[in-house]
Design a protein around this motif. Structure first.
Motif, PDB file in Angstrom:
ATOM      1  N   GLY A 121       1.032  -1.313  -0.015  1.00 54.17           N
ATOM      2  CA  GLY A 121       0.002   0.129  -0.159  1.00 54.17           C
ATOM      3  C   GLY A 121       0.928   1.151  -0.029  1.00 54.17           C
ATOM      4  O   GLY A 121       0.457   2.342  -0.485  1.00 54.17           O
ATOM      5  N   LEU A 122       1.975   1.143   0.835  1.00 55.13           N
ATOM      6  CA  LEU A 122       2.800   2.520   1.049  1.00 55.13           C
ATOM      7  C   LEU A 122       3.554   2.637  -0.277  1.00 55.13           C
ATOM      8  O   LEU A 122       3.715   3.875  -0.874  1.00 55.13           O
ATOM      9  CB  LEU A 122       3.747   2.402   2.039  1.00 55.13           C
ATOM     10  CG  LEU A 122       3.129   2.446   3.340  1.00 55.13           C
ATOM     11  CD1 LEU A 122       4.258   2.042   4.448  1.00 55.13           C
ATOM     12  CD2 LEU A 122       2.528   3.650   3.566  1.00 55.13           C
ATOM     13  N   TRP A 123       3.856   1.574  -1.183  1.00 50.57           N
ATOM     14  CA  TRP A 123       4.488   1.637  -2.451  1.00 50.57           C
ATOM     15  C   TRP A 123       3.619   2.422  -3.403  1.00 50.57           C
ATOM     16  O   TRP A 123       3.860   3.257  -4.608  1.00 50.57           O
ATOM     17  CB  TRP A 123       5.004   0.454  -3.238  1.00 50.57           C
ATOM     18  CG  TRP A 123       6.433   0.039  -2.434  1.00 50.57           C
ATOM     19  CD1 TRP A 123       6.803  -0.997  -1.856  1.00 50.57           C
ATOM     20  CD2 TRP A 123       7.579   0.962  -2.798  1.00 50.57           C
ATOM     21  NE1 TRP A 123       8.136  -0.638  -1.566  1.00 50.57           N
ATOM     22  CE2 TRP A 123       8.592   0.115  -2.231  1.00 50.57           C
ATOM     23  CE3 TRP A 123       7.804   1.823  -3.880  1.00 50.57           C
ATOM     24  CZ2 TRP A 123      10.007   0.716  -2.433  1.00 50.57           C
ATOM     25  CZ3 TRP A 123       9.128   2.449  -3.794  1.00 50.57           C
ATOM     26  CH2 TRP A 123      10.145   1.781  -3.162  1.00 50.57           C
ATOM     27  N   CYS A 124       2.312   2.037  -3.277  1.00 53.12           N
ATOM     28  CA  CYS A 124       1.257   2.548  -4.322  1.00 53.12           C
ATOM     29  C   CYS A 124       1.006   4.038  -4.329  1.00 53.12           C
ATOM     30  O   CYS A 124       0.373   4.286  -5.230  1.00 53.12           O
ATOM     31  CB  CYS A 124       0.013   1.468  -4.484  1.00 53.12           C
ATOM     32  SG  CYS A 124      -0.026  -0.147  -4.791  1.00 53.12           S
ATOM     33  N   VAL A 125       1.001   4.406  -3.015  1.00 55.45           N
ATOM     34  CA  VAL A 125       0.545   5.805  -2.826  1.00 55.45           C
ATOM     35  C   VAL A 125       1.770   6.835  -2.900  1.00 55.45           C
ATOM     36  O   VAL A 125       1.805   7.927  -2.547  1.00 55.45           O
ATOM     37  CB  VAL A 125      -0.114   6.070  -1.350  1.00 55.45           C
ATOM     38  CG1 VAL A 125      -1.284   5.215  -1.276  1.00 55.45           C
ATOM     39  CG2 VAL A 125       0.694   5.642  -0.063  1.00 55.45           C
ATOM     40  N   GLN A 126       2.834   6.393  -3.551  1.00 55.14           N
ATOM     41  CA  GLN A 126       3.934   7.462  -3.741  1.00 55.14           C
ATOM     42  C   GLN A 126       3.619   8.570  -4.610  1.00 55.14           C
ATOM     43  O   GLN A 126       2.807   8.203  -5.692  1.00 55.14           O
ATOM     44  CB  GLN A 126       5.050   6.605  -4.174  1.00 55.14           C
ATOM     45  CG  GLN A 126       5.752   5.589  -3.454  1.00 55.14           C
ATOM     46  CD  GLN A 126       6.113   6.296  -2.075  1.00 55.14           C
ATOM     47  OE1 GLN A 126       7.165   7.190  -2.325  1.00 55.14           O
ATOM     48  NE2 GLN A 126       5.953   5.495  -1.017  1.00 55.14           N
TER      49      GLN A 126
END
Length: 841
Positions: free
Chosen positions: A803-808
């Motif tokens: 999830g944190l990679w997707c919201v970059q």
């Protein structure tokens, strides 16, 4: 006399102790302490930091050129010749990396970042244990690259993963330890030959693509030991040994395997170089390596540094397993043989009647030879007469003959192969005839054969004699005429074949023309009705407005309201099957009918289990409606934020994967790429089987021109990627990846994300920021809202990192949906994500 003997005994003891001390000092593998490489160190293919050297400077670890790119490995440095000898390569069969790559030393091991592509952990350079974290690394003078934990315990070393070389102090001990030759001197990918420990049998070498049976081996150590198993070792003095501990007369085990050539038994073998003169100074340093070379021969080399007292070096070959390259089975391909002499290298040649194959599917295999002519009907008497024989003296084939018959002479052996259609060739000795099938393998000419043998090779004859039978006693009977296969006959056959093919093509073209013309007339008649044409194109049912008004009870039961219209529940058919009818807004219906039909056609062509199915439509003037399948469990938003339904972590993972697979289909797998542009929990519905389905896809292009991009979210701007805030910025599929990341974090926490434009107090922060703070501080337990007995921390950590990679904020940092699915399923490593906070441009 007694005092003299006592004095001699004391002197002998002192001399023995000094000799032992000198020998121990000489045998020290690391003369200086290795240089420690701390965490955070990095290497790049170009620049100042391209490698980490050992303290002596003889070995280096880092990037070296490979084709048009670079590879990671260990090499010996020859300063006087300005050359390198590669002794180990990481992921040797992987493609070369670009000049923009970077190798970082992290707690998880060495992390290879290859250009702009997703980072991937180098599998040869990672710790197999998930519990041990890397604390430091070092490049030893022995050529061993080592990773340590915080207790200075070795958790990984290159000596445990040899490629084509072992160095002094290195051994092959287990059944899965082996050497594989390189493709060439410049390409260190896996080559054509293999050498390894065969359980409790001897150490042996084979062609890599073989059954590795005793018949395939071209060299072995002729040792076996049931108690200790096999071990191939190279000690620091340059002795290459099998079962080194057993080679020693005192049966001592040294820190590094070492052996002596004295007193070997039938369990062990030492390959030494004591008889070879070696000229070097007292200050010279020698490094030994045993390499399975490109040609399949195992050779022992000595690298002498500071030769003759100056800053020079040289390489000396001390020993090789085979004196002739042709003894290496598989050096030549199928239907070819190897020949060599003392003054020349080995050469592969095709047998008579065979030519070099023009196709080679695998570059790691030798070039094969194929027959010039196709196989004839050998069963008939005329077929057997089409073959002649060529004789080769002292020829051997490595395959097992399928038939061995006793014969008295070579003519009988030739006749036996002539009458056998399976026989491709035979080897005749004084007592037997050994018959072989095609293809012939491991062929070579024996230069020093003690047994006289003749190989009989079966070759198709290029001429056929046809004798005209006599008709009378007339003396003018024509002589026997020999008819040779001429170019005239070949041209006649080719002309006839081409004529038949041309006639068939003409008939086929005429039939296609008339069929196409009939279809054109048929479609011209159907084109009079645009709705019928649209129905045939997208395979949807056309409803009338009155029919849908009746099925929905006058549009009385509203079940949803979205960005593009209101959704009503209805019934249709004799079984009263539930449907969902969306009545589109005016800004959608104002578009032209043809534009609307084009977009609905694209939606109708999508078929996936994670997309809501479109089953019909209605177009009557400005009234435009769409009919969908009814999804009973409502939206994901109701399930997460409004209901009390308990979700296990496996359920959460399944819902996330369902949404990801639906987006992957829209982005890459359907006929026309579709960007949803408005992914949020209200656009995700749940059916009876708890399968998540995406709805409202394909509507982004139906919005009126000039409509603000920030309004398309309908109050859900917290799900929109940062590029949506810029009117002139291009929007790609990575915008959907950002929205998916926000939805994934909401699935994890079951909390709504906070809109950046509507933060009412300083205590309120976006959900992504809060999740990152919990992840960075190691407090993922804060994300759990209820007491959950089936808590799976691995699934939680995996979902949070994805999830944190997707919201970059930057599109280039977000992974593609295919990689998102692989990371969620645990099939792809997930690097540590950076902070999700928005960076200033």
């Amino acid at each position: 006399m007694a005092s003299t003997l006592a004095l001699l005994s004391i002197l002998f003891s002192i001399f023995f102790m000094l000799f032992t001390l000198i020998e121990a000092t000489h045998n020290t593998t690391e003369k200086t302490q290795p240089i420690i490489i701390p965490l955070g160190s990095f290497l790049a293919p170009k620049g100042e930091n391209t490698s980490w050297q050992s303290s002596s400077g003889h070995f280096a670890f880092g990037f070296y050129p490979k084709g048009n790119g670079f590879a990671v490995g260990i090499w010996l440095v020859n300063p006087s010749e300005n050359t390198t000898t590669v002794v180990w390569t990481a992921n040797r069969d992987a493609p070369a990396v670009s000049s923009k790559s970077m190798l970082n030393l992290t707690e998880q091991g060495l992390l290879l970042q290859n250009g702009n592509r997703d980072s991937a952990m180098n599998k040869d350079l990672r710790d197999d244990s998930e519990e041990n974290l890397v604390s430091k690394a070092s490049m030893h003078d022995s050529g061993n690259f080592v990773l340590y934990d915080e207790n200075s315990t070795v958790i990984w070393q290159s000596f445990d993963h040899p490629t084509d070389t072992i160095l002094g102090g290195q051994s092959l001990t287990a059944a899965d330890d082996y050497l594989i030759s390189s493709v060439s001197e410049s390409d260190h990918s896996s080559g054509r030959f293999y050498l390894g420990v065969q359980g409790d049998r001897s150490v042996a070498a084979y062609p890599f693509y073989s059954f590795r049976s005793d018949e395939d081996a071209y060299w072995d150590s002729n040792t076996s030991h049931q108690m200790y198993g096999q071990q191939l070792s190279l000690d620091i003095k340059g002795f290459l040994c099998v079962n080194a501990a057993i080679c020693d007369p005192l049966n001592r085990v040294y820190p590094y395997s070492s052996c002596t050539p004295e007193s070997p038994d039938h369990h062990s073998q030492c390959f030494n170089h004591t008889n070879k003169p070696r000229k070097k100074s007292n200050n010279a340093t020698s490094i030994y390596r045993a390499t399975l070379d490109v040609d399949g021969n195992l050779r022992l080399y000595e690298h002498q540094f500071h030769f003759e007292g100056n800053n020079s070096s040289r390489v000396v070959m001390l020993w090789k397993a085979l004196n002739e390259t042709c003894l290496v089975k598989g050096f030549c391909g199928l239907n070819s043989y190897c020949t060599s002499n003392i003054s020349s290298d080995a050469v592969c040649k095709c047998y008579p009647g065979f030519i070099l194959s023009e196709t080679k599917s695998n570059p790691k295999l030798p070039m094969d030879c194929v027959q010039k002519h196709s196989k004839d009907d050998c069963e008939s008497s005329e077929g057997t007469a089409l073959y002649n024989y060529t004789n080769f003296k002292n020829m051997s084939w490595g395959d097992i003959p399928y038939s061995v018959i006793p014969v008295m002479n070579m003519k009988t052996c030739e006749q036996a192969c002539q009458e056998d259609c399976v026989c491709g060739g035979a080897i005749y000795t004084n007592t037997s005839c050994n018959k072989y099938r095609l293809p012939l393998i491991y062929g070579r000419v024996q230069n020093d054969s003690s047994t006289v043998s003749v190989a009989l090779l079966k070759i198709r004859s290029s001429t056929t004699a046809i004798i005209s039978p006599p008709t009378s006693n007339n003396t003018n009977v024509p002589k026997p005429e020999v008819v040779v296969e001429s170019k005239r006959n070949l041209i006649m056959i080719l002309s006839l074949t081409l004529g038949v093919v041309a006639l068939i093509c003409l008939v086929f073209a005429v039939s296609v023309f008339f069929t196409y013309r009939r279809q054109v007339n048929r479609y011209a008649m159907l084109s009079e009705s645009e709705k019928l044409e649209f129905t045939e194109e997208c395979s949807l049912r056309s409803f009338s407005f009155d029919e849908l008004e009746k099925s929905t009870g006058g549009f009385s039961e509203e079940i949803g309201r979205g960005s593009f219209g209101v959704v009503y529940k209805g019934k249709r058919g004799n079984n009263n099957k539930s449907i969902a009818v969306k009545r589109l807004e005016e800004r959608i219906t104002d578009e032209g009918e043809r534009e609307f039909q084009a977009e609905i056609t694209a939606i109708a062509r999508t078929h996936h289990r994670n997309l809501v199915k479109l089953v019909g439509f209605c177009i009557e003037g400005s009234k435009k409606l769409l009919v969908y399948e009814f999804v009973s469990k409502g939206s994901l938003a109701n399930l997460l934020f409004e209901g009390e339904t308990r979700l296990s972590w496996k359920d959460k993972m399944k819902l996330a994967l369902d949404v990801a697979r639906g987006l992957l289909y829209l982005h890459e797998e359907c006929d026309v790429r579709i960007i949803h542009c408005n992914i949020n929990p209200r656009k995700i519905l749940i059916d009876e089987a708890w399968t998540a389905k995406i709805t409202d896809f394909g509507f982004a292009r139906l919005s009126k021109r000039g409509h603000s991009r920030t309004k398309i979210g309908d109050g859900t701007s917290r799900y929109l990627a940062p590029e949506w805030q810029k009117e002139d910025a291009s929007v790609s599929v990575k915008a959907d990846v950002y929205s998916f990341g926000v939805v994934l974090l909401e699935i994890i926490c079951r909390k709504r994300s906070i809109d950046m434009n509507n933060i009412s107090s300083a205590d309120e922060i976006p959900l992504s920021t809060w999740v990152y703070q919990c992840f960075a501080s190691g407090q993922l337990n804060k994300l759990i809202t209820h007491n959950e007995n089936d808590m799976d921390w691995k699934i939680l950590e995996r979902m949070v990192k994805v999830g944190l990679w997707c919201v970059q904020d930057h599109q280039s940092l977000r992974p593609a949906m295919k990689n998102v699915i692989l990371m969620l399923e645990g099939l792809k490593d997930i690097p540590v994500p950076p902070s999700a906070a928005r960076l200033l441009e």
